[in-house]
Design a protein around this motif. Structure first.
Motif, PDB file in Angstrom:
ATOM      1  N   PRO A 114      61.948 -11.981  66.534  1.00  0.00           N
ATOM      2  CA  PRO A 114      60.701 -11.248  66.282  1.00  0.00           C
ATOM      3  C   PRO A 114      60.815 -10.213  65.152  1.00  0.00           C
ATOM      4  O   PRO A 114      59.814  -9.879  64.524  1.00  0.00           O
ATOM      5  CB  PRO A 114      60.405 -10.561  67.619  1.00  0.00           C
ATOM      6  N   LEU A 115      62.028  -9.737  64.887  1.00  0.00           N
ATOM      7  CA  LEU A 115      62.208  -8.780  63.788  1.00  0.00           C
ATOM      8  C   LEU A 115      61.780  -9.360  62.444  1.00  0.00           C
ATOM      9  O   LEU A 115      61.314  -8.637  61.567  1.00  0.00           O
ATOM     10  CB  LEU A 115      63.667  -8.330  63.692  1.00  0.00           C
ATOM     11  N   LEU A 116      61.936 -10.672  62.296  1.00  0.00           N
ATOM     12  CA  LEU A 116      61.543 -11.327  61.040  1.00  0.00           C
ATOM     13  C   LEU A 116      60.040 -11.226  60.803  1.00  0.00           C
ATOM     14  O   LEU A 116      59.586 -11.276  59.659  1.00  0.00           O
ATOM     15  CB  LEU A 116      61.986 -12.795  61.035  1.00  0.00           C
ATOM     16  N   ARG A 117      59.258 -11.074  61.870  1.00  0.00           N
ATOM     17  CA  ARG A 117      57.801 -10.906  61.755  1.00  0.00           C
ATOM     18  C   ARG A 117      57.394  -9.440  61.757  1.00  0.00           C
ATOM     19  O   ARG A 117      56.213  -9.116  61.724  1.00  0.00           O
ATOM     20  CB  ARG A 117      57.096 -11.617  62.914  1.00  0.00           C
ATOM     21  N   GLY A 118      58.372  -8.556  61.875  1.00  0.00           N
ATOM     22  CA  GLY A 118      58.075  -7.132  61.909  1.00  0.00           C
ATOM     23  C   GLY A 118      57.843  -6.586  63.305  1.00  0.00           C
ATOM     24  O   GLY A 118      57.471  -5.434  63.465  1.00  0.00           O
ATOM     25  N   ASP A 119      58.050  -7.409  64.336  1.00  0.00           N
ATOM     26  CA  ASP A 119      57.894  -6.964  65.727  1.00  0.00           C
ATOM     27  C   ASP A 119      59.238  -6.474  66.250  1.00  0.00           C
ATOM     28  O   ASP A 119      60.244  -7.178  66.152  1.00  0.00           O
ATOM     29  CB  ASP A 119      57.422  -8.122  66.626  1.00  0.00           C
ATOM     30  N   VAL A 120      59.254  -5.291  66.820  1.00  0.00           N
ATOM     31  CA  VAL A 120      60.467  -4.760  67.425  1.00  0.00           C
ATOM     32  C   VAL A 120      60.318  -4.904  68.929  1.00  0.00           C
ATOM     33  O   VAL A 120      59.484  -4.248  69.553  1.00  0.00           O
ATOM     34  CB  VAL A 120      60.701  -3.283  67.038  1.00  0.00           C
ATOM     35  N   ARG A 121      61.112  -5.801  69.502  1.00  0.00           N
ATOM     36  CA  ARG A 121      61.094  -6.042  70.953  1.00  0.00           C
ATOM     37  C   ARG A 121      62.446  -5.655  71.519  1.00  0.00           C
ATOM     38  O   ARG A 121      63.477  -6.175  71.099  1.00  0.00           O
ATOM     39  CB  ARG A 121      60.801  -7.501  71.254  1.00  0.00           C
ATOM     40  N   LEU A 122      62.417  -4.751  72.494  1.00  0.00           N
ATOM     41  CA  LEU A 122      63.637  -4.231  73.095  1.00  0.00           C
ATOM     42  C   LEU A 122      63.673  -4.622  74.573  1.00  0.00           C
ATOM     43  O   LEU A 122      63.012  -3.977  75.393  1.00  0.00           O
ATOM     44  CB  LEU A 122      63.678  -2.710  72.959  1.00  0.00           C
ATOM     45  N   PRO A 123      64.419  -5.669  74.937  1.00  0.00           N
ATOM     46  CA  PRO A 123      64.490  -6.046  76.352  1.00  0.00           C
ATOM     47  C   PRO A 123      65.108  -4.946  77.221  1.00  0.00           C
ATOM     48  O   PRO A 123      64.765  -4.818  78.385  1.00  0.00           O
ATOM     49  CB  PRO A 123      65.377  -7.289  76.365  1.00  0.00           C
TER      50      PRO A 123
END
Length: 182
Positions: A114-123
């Motif tokens: 998701p970082l490649l799309r600019g989304d920061v997801r932190l499980p």
């Protein structure tokens, strides 16, 4: 005059053979060079080299000072784990307290794709001995947890693990000062 292989000086013959091998196998040669470069990079790489760029990005996105005072370590993968020591996050300009939050150690898991799309997801977020100050502006009532939107979307996270926390909530207008230790 013919030259036999045993008449050629030893070093020149080997260099010529190596040159011929390289010309005959350019792909294998390129792969060997890339592999050697990766080995050197892995041996010499220090994640602490990225502290300044990370600090700059956090400051750019939040408008607050961010300092990584200790070591930074990363385990790459589909879910990348980032560990940092001695962190400090600045407070709102209007606050008399310079630090909104600090922690002895933080461990973040970040989904890589998701970082490649600019989304920061932190499980997962793990905090060791965090100190957090949540307060409201004395006249406007705005919280110090409200940040200016400076590009990008806010991160999303699934779970937070906190060990040995000190939380202070201060509402100046109502003279409220709550302290919680977890």
């Amino acid at each position: 005059m013919s030259v036999r292989s045993h008449d050629v000086p030893r070093g020149k013959g080997r260099r010529a053979d190596a040159g011929r091998w390289i010309r005959r196998h350019p792909v294998k040669t390129a792969l060997a060079i890339v592999l050697a470069a990766l080995v050197v990079l892995v041996v010499l790489w220090d994640w602490n080299w990225l502290k300044r760029p990370i600090q700059s990005q956090v400051q750019l996105r939040t408008g607050r000072e961010f300092v990584i005072g200790g070591d930074l370590d990363v385990d790459l993968g589909r879910i990348t784990t980032v560990r940092a020591q001695q962190l400090r996050f600045g407070n709102a300009d209007w606050s008399p307290e310079p630090t909104m939050g600090s922690a002895d150690a933080v461990e973040l898991q970040i989904e890589a794709w998701p970082l490649l799309r600019g989304d920061v997801r932190l499980p997962s977020i793990r905090l060791l001995r965090p100190r957090v100050l949540l307060e409201t502006h004395p006249t406007t009532g705005e919280g110090n947890w409200v940040f200016e939107r400076r590009g990008g979307r806010p991160p999303s996270f699934d779970s937070v693990w906190i060990h040995d926390d000190d939380l202070r909530f201060l509402v100046a207008r109502q003279r409220t000062d709550i302290r919680v230790h977890l």
